[in-house]
Design a protein around this motif. Structure first.
Motif, PDB file in Angstrom:
ATOM      1  N   ASN A 151       0.843  -1.323  -0.006  1.00 16.95           N
ATOM      2  CA  ASN A 151       0.075  -0.058   0.043  1.00 16.95           C
ATOM      3  C   ASN A 151       0.941   1.202   0.152  1.00 16.95           C
ATOM      4  N   ASP A 206      -1.818   8.495   1.390  1.00 15.91           N
ATOM      5  CA  ASP A 206      -2.806   7.678   1.902  1.00 15.91           C
ATOM      6  C   ASP A 206      -2.397   7.673   3.624  1.00 15.91           C
ATOM      7  N   TYR A 207      -1.114   8.212   3.922  1.00 17.33           N
ATOM      8  CA  TYR A 207      -0.522   8.157   5.326  1.00 17.33           C
ATOM      9  C   TYR A 207      -0.621   9.540   5.607  1.00 17.33           C
ATOM     10  N   ASN A 231      -2.905   5.387   8.197  1.00 19.27           N
ATOM     11  CA  ASN A 231      -3.589   5.197   7.039  1.00 19.27           C
ATOM     12  C   ASN A 231      -5.168   5.026   7.420  1.00 19.27           C
TER      13      ASN A 231
END
Length: 160
Positions: free
Chosen positions: A102, A107-108, A131
């Motif tokens: 991922n 997204d983090y 996340n």
């Protein structure tokens, strides 16, 4: 003639044995107490990581319903920045696999204690990598528990 015995008091041997027994009991109590404190601190850390995870998942659900993507925290711009933050975790295979599978850095998010207040989490001094989509919460202030386990949790297995 009658011998008079004076049995008032204790002998030196009885006193030494009593002190030794008391020292043994005291050392057992101290050892048990320190173990209990370590276990309690570890349980608090794990509970806090799970609480942050649940708050992140709740926020993700709210944002999905409202079709907006306004998450608290500072988004990471590269995976190298994330991996640099996790140097103490060493080679935790599960986390490395999660991050590699991922690998969209946007997204983090880095959550500081101020950001956590927006998620209604107070009384913490720790920072986290989150996340929201995966429900991944990584404590980066206390990266390991007292038993040496990594302090992170994730909701869905992204390796399937």
């Amino acid at each position: 003639m009658k011998i008079i015995r004076n049995d008032k008091g204790i002998t030196l041997a009885a006193l030494v044995i009593t002190i030794i027994v008391l020292l043994i009991l005291a050392s057992i109590a101290v050892y048990t107490g320190t173990d209990s404190i370590k276990d309690a601190k570890e349980n608090i850390l794990i509970s806090e990581v799970e609480m942050v995870q649940h708050a992140a998942l709740e926020r993700y659900t709210q944002e999905s319903i409202m079709n907006s993507n306004q998450y608290p925290g500072t988004p990471y711009s590269s995976m190298d920045d994330i991996k640099d933050e996790l140097t103490e975790l060493g080679s935790d295979q599960k986390l490395t696999q999660l991050l590699n599978n991922n690998s969209t850095p946007g997204d983090y998010y880095l959550l500081t204690p101020t950001d956590l207040e927006e998620l209604q989490i107070t009384n913490t001094e720790d920072s986290y990598i989150i996340n929201y989509k995966l429900g991944l919460a990584i404590n980066i202030t206390n990266q390991k528990t007292g038993s040496g386990e990594p302090a992170y949790v994730y909701a869905k297995d992204s390796t399937d």
